[in-house]
Design a protein around this motif. Structure first.
Motif: not given
Length: 77
Positions: A52-77
């Protein structure tokens, strides 16, 4: 003897950058890999297929991409 560390591949380096709290901009990815902008965008398209790749705007106006961390329940499986 100095301890040698294994160098990360470019794709592993980018995935590590995308996993940071503030993600990575295209310029940051280009600087760390030497890839051109279209290659970085193509890599991000591939990442979207597996994460799940997120596209976010930083406070300086630049666009950043980030992989959303999996919820703890999903990692446990």
């Amino acid at each position: 003897m100095a301890k040698q560390t294994k160098k990360l591949s470019k794709s592993a380096t980018v995935k590590k950058m995308l996993s940071r709290g503030n993600g990575a901009t295209l310029v940051e990815i280009m600087k760390s890999t030497g890839w051109k902008e279209h290659s970085c965008r193509a890599f991000l398209t591939g990442v979207r297929k597996t994460s799940n790749l997120l596209k976010e705007e930083r406070p300086d106006g630049k666009t950043a991409y980030r992989i959303e961390a999996a919820p703890a329940a999903a990692r446990a499986e």
